[in-house]
Motif scaffolding. Sequence first.
Motif, short mmCIF file in Angstrom:
data_model
loop_
_atom_site.label_atom_id
_atom_site.label_comp_id
_atom_site.label_asym_id
_atom_site.label_seq_id
_atom_site.Cartn_x
_atom_site.Cartn_y
_atom_site.Cartn_z
N GLU A 193 0.83 -1.20 0.00
CA GLU A 193 0.00 0.00 0.00
C GLU A 193 0.87 1.25 0.00
N LEU A 194 1.94 1.24 0.76
CA LEU A 194 2.83 2.39 0.83
C LEU A 194 3.50 2.63 -0.52
N ASN A 195 3.95 1.56 -1.17
CA ASN A 195 4.56 1.72 -2.49
C ASN A 195 3.56 2.25 -3.50
N THR A 196 2.29 1.82 -3.40
CA THR A 196 1.26 2.32 -4.30
C THR A 196 1.04 3.80 -4.10
N VAL A 197 0.96 4.25 -2.86
CA VAL A 197 0.76 5.66 -2.57
C VAL A 197 1.95 6.48 -3.06
N ILE A 198 3.15 5.99 -2.88
CA ILE A 198 4.36 6.70 -3.30
C ILE A 198 4.36 6.88 -4.82
N THR A 199 4.02 5.81 -5.55
CA THR A 199 4.05 5.93 -7.01
C THR A 199 2.90 6.78 -7.53
N MET B 229 1.42 9.33 -6.02
CA MET B 229 1.61 10.74 -5.69
C MET B 229 2.96 11.26 -6.17
N HIS B 230 3.71 10.41 -6.84
CA HIS B 230 5.03 10.77 -7.36
C HIS B 230 5.97 11.26 -6.26
N LEU B 231 5.98 10.54 -5.16
CA LEU B 231 6.88 10.84 -4.05
C LEU B 231 8.09 9.93 -4.18
N TYR B 232 9.26 10.50 -4.14
CA TYR B 232 10.49 9.73 -4.31
C TYR B 232 11.45 10.07 -3.18
N PRO B 233 12.39 9.21 -2.90
CA PRO B 233 13.38 9.52 -1.86
C PRO B 233 14.18 10.77 -2.22
N ALA B 234 14.76 11.40 -1.23
CA ALA B 234 15.51 12.64 -1.44
C ALA B 234 16.69 12.44 -2.38
#
Length: 107
Positions: A81-87, A89-94
């Motif tokens: 679920e966390l990976n789905t939300v990250i992809t 919302m286009h959230l990537y590591p710093a």
Amino acid sequence: MEPEKDNWINDVMGSLDGLNRTEPSPFLFARIRNRLSTTPSTAYVPGRLVWVVAASFAVLALLNWQILAGMAGQGVQEKNELNTVITEMHLYPASNQLYDLWSGQNY
């Protein structure tokens, strides 16, 4: 060694010189033999109580196993679920951000 330390060590070692060995009571051995010769009354546990305790341990072990199995599966689901939300919302590591190119030696 230093003379002060030698004197202190000799004082400590010599402090036990005047002590006598303690003697037990003259009737102690007789009391010990008397206690050993008398057999204590044996107490028996009812068989039903043994089975109830064994069943409660089995239930406890089963519940612990179910909780641990549920937690293991839940961790994988939360990670997905966390990976789905990250992809989505286009959230990537710093480390993948563009401003990192302008930091440090690349500045």
